[in-house]
Design a protein around this motif. Structure first.
Motif, PDB file in Angstrom:
ATOM      1  N   ILE A   1     -44.357  40.822 -14.738  1.00  0.00           N
ATOM      2  CA  ILE A   1     -44.429  40.448 -13.286  1.00  0.00           C
ATOM      3  C   ILE A   1     -46.088  40.863 -12.729  1.00  0.00           C
ATOM      4  N   GLU A   2     -46.720  40.021 -12.157  1.00  0.00           N
ATOM      5  CA  GLU A   2     -47.830  40.311 -11.809  1.00  0.00           C
ATOM      6  C   GLU A   2     -47.828  41.041 -10.462  1.00  0.00           C
ATOM      7  N   VAL A   3     -48.344  42.310 -10.192  1.00  0.00           N
ATOM      8  CA  VAL A   3     -48.353  42.687  -8.985  1.00  0.00           C
ATOM      9  C   VAL A   3     -49.691  43.097  -8.563  1.00  0.00           C
ATOM     10  N   PHE A   4     -50.005  42.818  -7.286  1.00  0.00           N
ATOM     11  CA  PHE A   4     -51.446  43.242  -6.861  1.00  0.00           C
ATOM     12  C   PHE A   4     -51.416  43.498  -5.574  1.00  0.00           C
ATOM     13  N   GLN A   5     -52.354  44.536  -4.632  1.00  0.00           N
ATOM     14  CA  GLN A   5     -52.479  45.072  -3.815  1.00  0.00           C
ATOM     15  C   GLN A   5     -53.010  44.130  -2.609  1.00  0.00           C
ATOM     16  N   GLY A   6     -52.546  43.653  -1.352  1.00  0.00           N
ATOM     17  CA  GLY A   6     -53.186  42.717  -0.649  1.00  0.00           C
ATOM     18  C   GLY A   6     -52.342  42.228   0.212  1.00  0.00           C
ATOM     19  N   THR A   7     -52.574  40.905   0.793  1.00  0.00           N
ATOM     20  CA  THR A   7     -51.766  40.035   1.741  1.00  0.00           C
ATOM     21  C   THR A   7     -51.534  38.777   1.217  1.00  0.00           C
ATOM     22  N   ILE A   8     -50.718  37.688   1.921  1.00  0.00           N
ATOM     23  CA  ILE A   8     -50.476  36.511   1.479  1.00  0.00           C
ATOM     24  C   ILE A   8     -51.907  35.848   1.561  1.00  0.00           C
ATOM     25  N   HIS A   9     -52.814  36.264   2.370  1.00  0.00           N
ATOM     26  CA  HIS A   9     -54.097  35.370   2.245  1.00  0.00           C
ATOM     27  C   HIS A   9     -54.873  35.782   1.099  1.00  0.00           C
ATOM     28  N   ASP A  10     -54.552  36.572   0.311  1.00  0.00           N
ATOM     29  CA  ASP A  10     -55.126  36.944  -1.044  1.00  0.00           C
ATOM     30  C   ASP A  10     -54.614  36.213  -2.039  1.00  0.00           C
ATOM     31  N   VAL A  11     -53.303  35.299  -1.802  1.00  0.00           N
ATOM     32  CA  VAL A  11     -53.137  34.759  -3.094  1.00  0.00           C
ATOM     33  C   VAL A  11     -53.801  33.369  -3.071  1.00  0.00           C
ATOM     34  N   ASN A  12     -54.076  33.005  -4.232  1.00  0.00           N
ATOM     35  CA  ASN A  12     -55.140  31.654  -4.712  1.00  0.00           C
ATOM     36  C   ASN A  12     -54.310  30.607  -3.719  1.00  0.00           C
ATOM     37  N   PRO A  13     -54.949  30.113  -2.735  1.00  0.00           N
ATOM     38  CA  PRO A  13     -54.275  28.858  -2.122  1.00  0.00           C
ATOM     39  C   PRO A  13     -54.117  27.639  -2.971  1.00  0.00           C
ATOM     40  N   ASN A  14     -54.750  27.437  -4.158  1.00  0.00           N
ATOM     41  CA  ASN A  14     -54.468  26.383  -5.083  1.00  0.00           C
ATOM     42  C   ASN A  14     -53.260  26.752  -5.947  1.00  0.00           C
ATOM     43  N   GLU A  15     -52.641  27.885  -5.838  1.00  0.00           N
ATOM     44  CA  GLU A  15     -51.536  28.070  -6.690  1.00  0.00           C
ATOM     45  C   GLU A  15     -50.085  27.630  -6.074  1.00  0.00           C
ATOM     46  N   LYS A  16     -49.234  27.068  -6.642  1.00  0.00           N
ATOM     47  CA  LYS A  16     -48.023  26.407  -5.849  1.00  0.00           C
ATOM     48  C   LYS A  16     -46.456  27.285  -6.655  1.00  0.00           C
ATOM     49  N   PHE A  17     -45.754  27.626  -6.140  1.00  0.00           N
ATOM     50  CA  PHE A  17     -44.671  28.157  -6.246  1.00  0.00           C
ATOM     51  C   PHE A  17     -43.314  27.524  -5.937  1.00  0.00           C
ATOM     52  N   ASP A  18     -42.250  27.689  -7.006  1.00  0.00           N
ATOM     53  CA  ASP A  18     -41.032  27.112  -6.761  1.00  0.00           C
ATOM     54  C   ASP A  18     -40.017  28.015  -5.776  1.00  0.00           C
ATOM     55  N   ILE A  19     -40.434  29.113  -5.877  1.00  0.00           N
ATOM     56  CA  ILE A  19     -39.522  30.045  -4.975  1.00  0.00           C
ATOM     57  C   ILE A  19     -40.395  30.935  -4.410  1.00  0.00           C
ATOM     58  N   VAL A  20     -40.138  31.319  -2.867  1.00  0.00           N
ATOM     59  CA  VAL A  20     -41.173  32.444  -2.339  1.00  0.00           C
ATOM     60  C   VAL A  20     -40.088  33.088  -1.620  1.00  0.00           C
ATOM     61  N   LEU A  21     -40.289  34.640  -1.756  1.00  0.00           N
ATOM     62  CA  LEU A  21     -39.068  35.420  -1.408  1.00  0.00           C
ATOM     63  C   LEU A  21     -39.915  36.239  -0.311  1.00  0.00           C
ATOM     64  N   ALA A  22     -39.356  36.580   0.915  1.00  0.00           N
ATOM     65  CA  ALA A  22     -40.203  37.261   2.066  1.00  0.00           C
ATOM     66  C   ALA A  22     -39.118  38.047   2.804  1.00  0.00           C
ATOM     67  N   ASN A  23     -39.192  39.399   2.410  1.00  0.00           N
ATOM     68  CA  ASN A  23     -38.219  40.417   3.249  1.00  0.00           C
ATOM     69  C   ASN A  23     -39.216  41.114   4.120  1.00  0.00           C
ATOM     70  N   ILE A  24     -39.757  40.449   5.171  1.00  0.00           N
ATOM     71  CA  ILE A  24     -40.539  41.528   5.904  1.00  0.00           C
ATOM     72  C   ILE A  24     -40.089  41.957   7.334  1.00  0.00           C
ATOM     73  N   ASN A  25     -40.588  41.169   8.460  1.00  0.00           N
ATOM     74  CA  ASN A  25     -40.126  41.117   9.842  1.00  0.00           C
ATOM     75  C   ASN A  25     -40.283  39.955  10.500  1.00  0.00           C
ATOM     76  N   ARG A  26     -39.982  39.922  11.854  1.00  0.00           N
ATOM     77  CA  ARG A  26     -39.955  38.773  12.381  1.00  0.00           C
ATOM     78  C   ARG A  26     -41.500  38.096  12.582  1.00  0.00           C
ATOM     79  N   ASN A  27     -42.077  39.200  13.443  1.00  0.00           N
ATOM     80  CA  ASN A  27     -43.643  38.757  13.561  1.00  0.00           C
ATOM     81  C   ASN A  27     -44.465  38.299  12.449  1.00  0.00           C
TER      82      ASN A  27
END
Length: 278
Positions: free
Chosen positions: A190-216
């Motif tokens: 598992i690749e783990v890094f410190q950052g936000t969604i905006h630090d993910v390579n925008p050219n990468e594509k994923f089959d499944i996205v998991l987001a347990n965060i908050n409403r805002n």
């Protein structure tokens, strides 16, 4: 040496934020309560003025009250072990700490040693995300875990046979903890890094996205999740109340998603969306 306990009465929407703020002040452990959050720090390290600054910082956003208690020295590991009980999800997943015995009766045996007693599966939102994951075929898929915390969702995805799992969190302690827990479960890939969604390579594509965060955060970032998803992909979200679900659903639909499932537990909600197929 004695400990100082801070009992915070605050909305559940702000417990994660306050936990992070207090961790920066040196608080060592946290317990979520029905009223909000209890936090613990060594007595000599306690600074009430710093606490008041945090309360003032968020006081115009939500009601916050706190009480200070002095506690006699305790064996905190022993206290934690006595209060941390394993949980089960759909009789298929068991989430336990490393000091609990393995149970071969479960399809997925997940070991989680949380640094700050969060993301163990005990919270309704995490349990519902795990339940939703059981209904998603992750084998051979690419997975992105947004705000990974202890890494529990990423670990389940890896155990389900995902070909690649990327996880990130804004907090350094969470990144360290996710890596440690991945190792404990034999999921060191598992690749783990410190950052936000905006630090993910925008050219990468994923089959499944998991987001347990908050409403805002979800309302702001769902468009980004969609841009990172493959056609026919799955988005699982949680971290919000039932009254907020219509806003989340509306945002998802506006971004071209289709709601395929919804779980509710104690007024908390988790929703599964899918993107259009190829």
């Amino acid at each position: 040496m004695n400990y100082t306990e801070i009992q915070l009465t605050v909305s559940a929407d702000y417990t994660d934020i306050l936990m992070a703020e207090l961790a920066d002040l040196g608080f060592e452990s946290f317990v979520e309560t029905d009223e909000g959050l209890n936090a613990y720090i060594l007595e000599p390290d306690f600074d009430e003025a710093a606490i008041q600054s945090i309360v003032d910082k968020y006081g115009d956003q939500t009601a916050i009250a706190y009480q200070i208690n002095s506690l006699e020295k305790k064996n905190w590991n022993e206290e934690w072990e006595r209060n941390y009980q394993p949980i089960e999800v759909q009789s298929r997943i068991k989430v336990r700490a490393s000091f609990h015995e393995q149970d071969p009766g479960f399809q997925y045996d997940i070991v989680i040693n949380p640094k700050m007693s969060f993301g163990t599966g005990h919270h309704e939102t995490t349990a519902m995300m795990l339940e939703h994951q059981l209904g998603v075929d992750a084998a051979g898929k690419t997975v992105l875990d947004v705000g990974s915390g202890t890494g529990i969702l990423a670990i389940l995805a890896a155990l389900q046979g995902a070909s690649r799992v990327v996880a990130f969190d804004i907090e350094e302690w969470a990144v360290e903890n996710a890596r440690e827990n991945a190792e404990l479960n034999g999921c060191s890939s598992i690749e783990v890094f410190q950052g936000t969604i905006h630090d993910v390579n925008p050219n990468e594509k994923f089959d499944i996205v998991l987001a347990n965060i908050n409403r805002n955060v979800l309302l702001a970032d769902i468009p980004v999740y969609v841009r990172l998803m493959n056609p026919g992909g799955t988005l699982l979200v949680s971290g919000f109340y039932e009254q907020d679900a219509p806003d989340i659903e509306e945002k998802g639909v506006a971004e071209g998603l289709t709601k395929t499932s919804k779980l509710t537990q104690n007024n908390w909600v988790s929703i599964q969306f899918s993107t259009a197929g190829q």
